[in-house]
Motif scaffolding. Structure first.
Motif, PDB file in Angstrom:
ATOM      1  N   GLU A 212      -9.367 -30.971 -11.092  1.00 50.89           N
ATOM      2  CA  GLU A 212     -10.039 -29.803 -11.648  1.00 50.89           C
ATOM      3  C   GLU A 212     -10.936 -30.194 -12.817  1.00 50.89           C
ATOM      4  O   GLU A 212     -12.064 -29.716 -12.948  1.00 50.89           O
ATOM      5  CB  GLU A 212      -8.998 -28.773 -12.099  1.00 50.89           C
ATOM      6  CG  GLU A 212      -9.579 -27.438 -12.518  1.00 50.89           C
ATOM      7  CD  GLU A 212      -8.513 -26.410 -12.825  1.00 50.89           C
ATOM      8  OE1 GLU A 212      -8.858 -25.324 -13.319  1.00 50.89           O
ATOM      9  OE2 GLU A 212      -7.319 -26.699 -12.582  1.00 50.89           O
ATOM     10  N   SER A 213     -10.452 -31.098 -13.669  1.00 51.29           N
ATOM     11  CA  SER A 213     -11.231 -31.543 -14.812  1.00 51.29           C
ATOM     12  C   SER A 213     -12.455 -32.352 -14.386  1.00 51.29           C
ATOM     13  O   SER A 213     -13.538 -32.208 -14.960  1.00 51.29           O
ATOM     14  CB  SER A 213     -10.356 -32.374 -15.755  1.00 51.29           C
ATOM     15  OG  SER A 213      -9.287 -31.605 -16.262  1.00 51.29           O
ATOM     16  N   VAL A 214     -12.293 -33.219 -13.359  1.00 52.97           N
ATOM     17  CA  VAL A 214     -13.420 -34.022 -12.874  1.00 52.97           C
ATOM     18  C   VAL A 214     -14.502 -33.122 -12.281  1.00 52.97           C
ATOM     19  O   VAL A 214     -15.704 -33.297 -12.545  1.00 52.97           O
ATOM     20  CB  VAL A 214     -12.934 -35.045 -11.826  1.00 52.97           C
ATOM     21  CG1 VAL A 214     -14.121 -35.718 -11.148  1.00 52.97           C
ATOM     22  CG2 VAL A 214     -12.046 -36.087 -12.489  1.00 52.97           C
ATOM     23  N   LEU A 215     -14.093 -32.139 -11.493  1.00 49.59           N
ATOM     24  CA  LEU A 215     -15.058 -31.200 -10.923  1.00 49.59           C
ATOM     25  C   LEU A 215     -15.726 -30.380 -12.019  1.00 49.59           C
ATOM     26  O   LEU A 215     -16.923 -30.069 -11.935  1.00 49.59           O
ATOM     27  CB  LEU A 215     -14.365 -30.278  -9.923  1.00 49.59           C
ATOM     28  CG  LEU A 215     -13.941 -30.919  -8.600  1.00 49.59           C
ATOM     29  CD1 LEU A 215     -13.065 -29.966  -7.797  1.00 49.59           C
ATOM     30  CD2 LEU A 215     -15.166 -31.323  -7.787  1.00 49.59           C
ATOM     31  N   ALA A 216     -14.972 -30.051 -13.047  1.00 50.79           N
ATOM     32  CA  ALA A 216     -15.544 -29.307 -14.168  1.00 50.79           C
ATOM     33  C   ALA A 216     -16.616 -30.133 -14.871  1.00 50.79           C
ATOM     34  O   ALA A 216     -17.662 -29.606 -15.274  1.00 50.79           O
ATOM     35  CB  ALA A 216     -14.446 -28.911 -15.158  1.00 50.79           C
ATOM     36  N   PHE A 217     -16.368 -31.432 -15.021  1.00 56.04           N
ATOM     37  CA  PHE A 217     -17.373 -32.293 -15.649  1.00 56.04           C
ATOM     38  C   PHE A 217     -18.624 -32.369 -14.785  1.00 56.04           C
ATOM     39  O   PHE A 217     -19.753 -32.400 -15.303  1.00 56.04           O
ATOM     40  CB  PHE A 217     -16.811 -33.696 -15.874  1.00 56.04           C
ATOM     41  CG  PHE A 217     -17.770 -34.617 -16.582  1.00 56.04           C
ATOM     42  CD1 PHE A 217     -17.998 -34.488 -17.938  1.00 56.04           C
ATOM     43  CD2 PHE A 217     -18.447 -35.598 -15.873  1.00 56.04           C
ATOM     44  CE1 PHE A 217     -18.892 -35.323 -18.584  1.00 56.04           C
ATOM     45  CE2 PHE A 217     -19.341 -36.439 -16.510  1.00 56.04           C
ATOM     46  CZ  PHE A 217     -19.563 -36.301 -17.880  1.00 56.04           C
ATOM     47  N   ALA A 218     -18.452 -32.371 -13.460  1.00 55.80           N
ATOM     48  CA  ALA A 218     -19.603 -32.358 -12.568  1.00 55.80           C
ATOM     49  C   ALA A 218     -20.425 -31.091 -12.767  1.00 55.80           C
ATOM     50  O   ALA A 218     -21.664 -31.119 -12.734  1.00 55.80           O
ATOM     51  CB  ALA A 218     -19.141 -32.474 -11.113  1.00 55.80           C
ATOM     52  N   ILE A 219     -19.741 -29.974 -13.010  1.00 52.98           N
ATOM     53  CA  ILE A 219     -20.439 -28.719 -13.286  1.00 52.98           C
ATOM     54  C   ILE A 219     -21.238 -28.828 -14.576  1.00 52.98           C
ATOM     55  O   ILE A 219     -22.368 -28.342 -14.680  1.00 52.98           O
ATOM     56  CB  ILE A 219     -19.435 -27.552 -13.369  1.00 52.98           C
ATOM     57  CG1 ILE A 219     -18.833 -27.269 -11.997  1.00 52.98           C
ATOM     58  CG2 ILE A 219     -20.103 -26.290 -13.913  1.00 52.98           C
ATOM     59  CD1 ILE A 219     -17.752 -26.214 -12.004  1.00 52.98           C
ATOM     60  N   VAL A 220     -20.658 -29.486 -15.583  1.00 51.89           N
ATOM     61  CA  VAL A 220     -21.363 -29.671 -16.852  1.00 51.89           C
ATOM     62  C   VAL A 220     -22.644 -30.479 -16.644  1.00 51.89           C
ATOM     63  O   VAL A 220     -23.691 -30.142 -17.203  1.00 51.89           O
ATOM     64  CB  VAL A 220     -20.445 -30.380 -17.873  1.00 51.89           C
ATOM     65  CG1 VAL A 220     -21.244 -30.795 -19.112  1.00 51.89           C
ATOM     66  CG2 VAL A 220     -19.294 -29.468 -18.271  1.00 51.89           C
ATOM     67  N   VAL A 221     -22.573 -31.517 -15.823  1.00 54.57           N
ATOM     68  CA  VAL A 221     -23.754 -32.337 -15.547  1.00 54.57           C
ATOM     69  C   VAL A 221     -24.842 -31.501 -14.863  1.00 54.57           C
ATOM     70  O   VAL A 221     -26.017 -31.544 -15.254  1.00 54.57           O
ATOM     71  CB  VAL A 221     -23.381 -33.544 -14.659  1.00 54.57           C
ATOM     72  CG1 VAL A 221     -24.632 -34.313 -14.262  1.00 54.57           C
ATOM     73  CG2 VAL A 221     -22.399 -34.455 -15.397  1.00 54.57           C
ATOM     74  N   VAL A 222     -24.456 -30.725 -13.873  1.00 60.79           N
ATOM     75  CA  VAL A 222     -25.433 -29.890 -13.159  1.00 60.79           C
ATOM     76  C   VAL A 222     -26.009 -28.833 -14.090  1.00 60.79           C
ATOM     77  O   VAL A 222     -27.201 -28.529 -14.047  1.00 60.79           O
ATOM     78  CB  VAL A 222     -24.788 -29.254 -11.910  1.00 60.79           C
ATOM     79  CG1 VAL A 222     -25.774 -28.315 -11.225  1.00 60.79           C
ATOM     80  CG2 VAL A 222     -24.317 -30.327 -10.948  1.00 60.79           C
ATOM     81  N   THR A 223     -25.161 -28.261 -14.931  1.00 61.96           N
ATOM     82  CA  THR A 223     -25.629 -27.249 -15.879  1.00 61.96           C
ATOM     83  C   THR A 223     -26.678 -27.829 -16.826  1.00 61.96           C
ATOM     84  O   THR A 223     -27.640 -27.151 -17.198  1.00 61.96           O
ATOM     85  CB  THR A 223     -24.444 -26.701 -16.697  1.00 61.96           C
ATOM     86  OG1 THR A 223     -23.494 -26.100 -15.804  1.00 61.96           O
ATOM     87  CG2 THR A 223     -24.921 -25.640 -17.684  1.00 61.96           C
ATOM     88  N   SER A 224     -26.508 -29.086 -17.209  1.00 58.98           N
ATOM     89  CA  SER A 224     -27.481 -29.739 -18.088  1.00 58.98           C
ATOM     90  C   SER A 224     -28.857 -29.803 -17.429  1.00 58.98           C
ATOM     91  O   SER A 224     -29.877 -29.696 -18.099  1.00 58.98           O
ATOM     92  CB  SER A 224     -27.017 -31.155 -18.433  1.00 58.98           C
ATOM     93  OG  SER A 224     -25.767 -31.131 -19.088  1.00 58.98           O
ATOM     94  N   VAL A 225     -28.877 -29.934 -16.102  1.00 60.97           N
ATOM     95  CA  VAL A 225     -30.147 -29.948 -15.381  1.00 60.97           C
ATOM     96  C   VAL A 225     -30.702 -28.529 -15.259  1.00 60.97           C
ATOM     97  O   VAL A 225     -31.900 -28.299 -15.445  1.00 60.97           O
ATOM     98  CB  VAL A 225     -29.954 -30.563 -13.974  1.00 60.97           C
ATOM     99  CG1 VAL A 225     -31.254 -30.500 -13.182  1.00 60.97           C
ATOM    100  CG2 VAL A 225     -29.466 -32.007 -14.106  1.00 60.97           C
ATOM    101  N   LEU A 226     -29.827 -27.567 -14.968  1.00 64.00           N
ATOM    102  CA  LEU A 226     -30.271 -26.198 -14.796  1.00 64.00           C
ATOM    103  C   LEU A 226     -30.914 -25.613 -16.053  1.00 64.00           C
ATOM    104  O   LEU A 226     -31.845 -24.837 -15.975  1.00 64.00           O
ATOM    105  CB  LEU A 226     -29.080 -25.312 -14.388  1.00 64.00           C
ATOM    106  CG  LEU A 226     -28.660 -25.339 -12.918  1.00 64.00           C
ATOM    107  CD1 LEU A 226     -27.417 -24.494 -12.713  1.00 64.00           C
ATOM    108  CD2 LEU A 226     -29.787 -24.853 -12.026  1.00 64.00           C
ATOM    109  N   THR A 227     -30.384 -26.007 -17.232  1.00 66.58           N
ATOM    110  CA  THR A 227     -30.883 -25.419 -18.470  1.00 66.58           C
ATOM    111  C   THR A 227     -32.092 -26.150 -19.033  1.00 66.58           C
ATOM    112  O   THR A 227     -32.551 -25.827 -20.105  1.00 66.58           O
ATOM    113  CB  THR A 227     -29.778 -25.415 -19.541  1.00 66.58           C
ATOM    114  OG1 THR A 227     -29.287 -26.750 -19.740  1.00 66.58           O
ATOM    115  CG2 THR A 227     -28.641 -24.510 -19.132  1.00 66.58           C
TER     116      THR A 227
END
Length: 278
Positions: free
Chosen positions: A263-278
């Motif tokens: 869950e934590s690893v997938l959450a970090f992947a979300i953080v990486v994608v969010t950095s691109v989205l913003t």
């Protein structure tokens, strides 16, 4: 323009802020649950939370400075990024710099507040929590949400909800608390609240920025959002399984942490994608 360094800096910013939010949630909502444990367990948990929050705040501040350098490099090239005349144009004279300076100020206050915890526990944690909220509210000022107060409020709620849910989970795993099983069980209802805030705020933002459903696969932003939603679905699946497991507190809960780690690893992947989205 090479935006990869700035995206990397934003990833560190988001990840460290989520951890700082999670440390504060753990301090106020989970630490009191350890009062029934031995004094050593409660004191150890608080001490480790202070160290984790201090480290997260320090990384947040440094990453903010790195982001400004990367943003300067994207405009003028790396050969001029370390020139004060060029850096000041971006950091002090541009509209981008206005939002960045607010974020740096909030991050600096957070660092000071975490060190103040060692002087006065209650006052220090109170100031730290206020600074964490200020950091979260300042984050949308450099994204596409900065154009209106509604967008700032929406993205701040999305970020705070993610901190309550995923940031707190990461904190519990990182501090390696002896009473982690009890903490995870008590954390479950707060995780549901945080996840609910993330879903509601994220859904409203998706409708606001994507528009037509077909834009999810017809535009670069939509496709990146789909990738984020894929990772999010994985986090939700792991979270639901963890919630079921924490609810009954199985005998192997202490040693079996694969789902929490996933869950934590997938959450970090979300953080990486969010950095691109913003």
């Amino acid at each position: 323009m090479d935006l990869a360094p700035e995206a990397a800096a934003k990833t560190l910013i988001y990840a460290s802020l989520l951890l700082a939010i999670g440390a504060n949630v753990a301090r106020w909502l989970l630490a009191p649950r350890l009062n029934s444990q031995s004094g050593d367990v409660a004191a150890e948990f608080d001490h480790r939370l202070v160290r984790l929050c201090t480290a997260a705040a320090s990384v947040l501040l440094v990453a903010q400075l790195v982001r400004a350098l990367a943003h300067t490099a994207s405009a003028f090239g790396w050969s001029d990024a370390f020139s004060w005349s060029q850096f000041s144009v971006i950091a002090l004279e541009s509209r981008w710099g206005e939002g960045w300076r607010v974020q740096v100020a909030a991050s600096a206050v957070l660092v000071v507040a975490t060190f103040f915890i060692r002087v006065n526990r209650l006052a220090g944690w109170t100031l730290t929590s206020a600074a964490v909220i200020a950091c979260a509210v300042s984050m949308p000022r450099l994204g596409h949400a900065a154009t209106n107060n509604y967008g700032v409020l929406l993205h701040s709620a999305h970020l705070l909800g993610a901190g309550v849910w995923l940031g707190t989970l990461a904190c519990i795993l990182l501090v390696r608390q002896r009473a982690a099983t009890d903490l995870l069980r008590h954390f479950a209802p707060f995780a549901l609240i945080g996840a609910g805030i993330v879903v509601v705020a994220g859904a409203i933002a998706a409708v606001e920025y994507v528009g037509w459903f077909s834009n999810l696969w017809a535009t670069p932003y939509g496709r990146t959002l789909l990738l984020k939603l894929t990772f999010f679905a994985g986090v939700v699946a792991c979270g639901f399984r963890n919630w079921r497991r924490w609810s009954v507190v199985p005998s192997d809960a202490v040693t079996n942490r694969r789902l929490e780690i996933a869950e934590s690893v997938l959450a970090f992947a979300i953080v990486v994608v969010t950095s691109v989205l913003t």
